[in-house]
Design a protein around this motif. Sequence first.
Motif, PDB file in Angstrom:
ATOM      1  N   PHE A 156       0.794  -1.256   0.390  1.00  0.00           N
ATOM      2  CA  PHE A 156      -0.461  -0.050  -0.172  1.00  0.00           C
ATOM      3  C   PHE A 156       0.711   1.455  -0.108  1.00  0.00           C
ATOM      4  CE2 PHE A 156      -2.285  -3.208   1.349  1.00  0.00           C
ATOM      5  CZ  PHE A 156      -3.622  -3.196   1.365  1.00  0.00           C
ATOM      6  N   GLN A 157       0.693   2.223  -1.019  1.00  0.00           N
ATOM      7  CA  GLN A 157       1.306   3.031  -0.795  1.00  0.00           C
ATOM      8  C   GLN A 157       0.479   4.333  -1.944  1.00  0.00           C
ATOM      9  OE1 GLN A 157       4.459   3.305  -3.917  1.00  0.00           O
ATOM     10  NE2 GLN A 157       5.856   5.227  -2.233  1.00  0.00           N
ATOM     11  N   ASP A 158       0.778   5.980  -1.472  1.00  0.00           N
ATOM     12  CA  ASP A 158      -0.082   6.554  -2.343  1.00  0.00           C
ATOM     13  C   ASP A 158       1.247   7.036  -3.288  1.00  0.00           C
ATOM     14  OD1 ASP A 158      -1.623   8.591  -3.436  1.00  0.00           O
ATOM     15  OD2 ASP A 158      -2.204   9.492  -1.682  1.00  0.00           O
ATOM     16  N   ALA A 159       1.260   6.298  -4.142  1.00  0.00           N
ATOM     17  CA  ALA A 159       1.953   7.157  -5.719  1.00  0.00           C
ATOM     18  C   ALA A 159       1.754   7.945  -6.061  1.00  0.00           C
ATOM     19  CB  ALA A 159       2.635   5.213  -6.292  1.00  0.00           C
ATOM     20  N   HIS A 185      -0.662   9.465   9.398  1.00  0.00           N
ATOM     21  CA  HIS A 185      -0.990   9.473   7.401  1.00  0.00           C
ATOM     22  C   HIS A 185       0.172  10.439   6.780  1.00  0.00           C
ATOM     23  CE1 HIS A 185      -3.399  12.680   4.963  1.00  0.00           C
ATOM     24  NE2 HIS A 185      -3.140  11.619   3.682  1.00  0.00           N
ATOM     25  N   ARG A 186      -0.063  11.870   7.478  1.00  0.00           N
ATOM     26  CA  ARG A 186       1.481  13.024   7.269  1.00  0.00           C
ATOM     27  C   ARG A 186       2.673  11.866   6.585  1.00  0.00           C
ATOM     28  NH1 ARG A 186      -0.691  16.197  11.636  1.00  0.00           N
ATOM     29  NH2 ARG A 186       0.584  15.582  12.999  1.00  0.00           N
ATOM     30  N   PHE A 190       4.618  12.301   3.550  1.00  0.00           N
ATOM     31  CA  PHE A 190       5.031  13.202   2.554  1.00  0.00           C
ATOM     32  C   PHE A 190       6.644  11.937   2.572  1.00  0.00           C
ATOM     33  CE2 PHE A 190       3.424  16.515   4.768  1.00  0.00           C
ATOM     34  CZ  PHE A 190       3.302  17.255   3.395  1.00  0.00           C
ATOM     35  N   ALA A 191       6.938  10.906   3.252  1.00  0.00           N
ATOM     36  CA  ALA A 191       7.878  10.055   3.028  1.00  0.00           C
ATOM     37  C   ALA A 191       7.495   8.966   1.810  1.00  0.00           C
ATOM     38  CB  ALA A 191       8.098   9.213   4.109  1.00  0.00           C
TER      39      ALA A 191
END
Length: 276
Positions: A156-159, A185-186, A190-191
């Motif tokens: 899972f990632q927000d790519a 979440h932040r 950001f990471a």
Amino acid sequence: MPANRVLKTFKQIDLMKRTFNEYKDKYEFLAMERRDGILQVRLTTNGGPWVFTNGAHSGLGYAFADIAADRDNKVVIITGTGDVFCNSAVDSEVGYIFTHMTPQQVDEWYWDGKRFLAGLLKIEVPVITAINGPATIHGEIFMGGDIILASDNATFQDATHIPTGNVPGGDTQVIWEEILGPVRHRYFQFAGQTLNAEEALAFGVVNEVVPLEKLLPRAWEHAEKLIEIPALTLRYSRIAMNQRLRKLVLNEAGAGMAYLGVSLLENYGQFKEPVA
């Protein structure tokens, strides 16, 4: 009201409802089948793993609306194809099209984007999400499920957003913060953090992790137990337990889409031709 008028009213309502045959083959990015009131929706592109496109961006809200309007759906299962849930998009359609659209077309993009998670949450029966592999491109849309299963190869990632220079707007920031909490979440955004299946389980992103070959059977096992529960109990339990999330999406998704749009103008406005 006289009995004949009541009957006429209900007949008019029936005409507004959806039937499975009306929408099952309507969306080229979805393969649907239904058995005993259990609707299985599989994300796909040309029979293989799903690739996110502007067609899907435009169509998902409408697909969810069709599913929600069909009262013969008692439980919905959403999954991907093969060993990938969603981890790629058509590069030439990401950002570039937004920066080369008319204001009216941008408005359509904005209108559609606000209806991803909101549309899923309008499905008033239990939704089971079976994540069958990497979910890195708009996987957040399907985190509005009530039972979320993952295969052991899932990640899972927000790519789609900060890693590619875009604001995590729309429903993205709403659902991930709701699941992970504000501090996690932040960092996740950001990471550019990627969670494996076990980390996702520990963080509360998913409810169960199973081998890939057992994922769909497990989803159907849950669904078959659920349909033994009275239909109105299922329907109103889904509504009651997602009421807060629906309010959050309604209040915050629109502004998030606007912030995302501004970042797209900076990020992709430099290109004069589609990205290869």
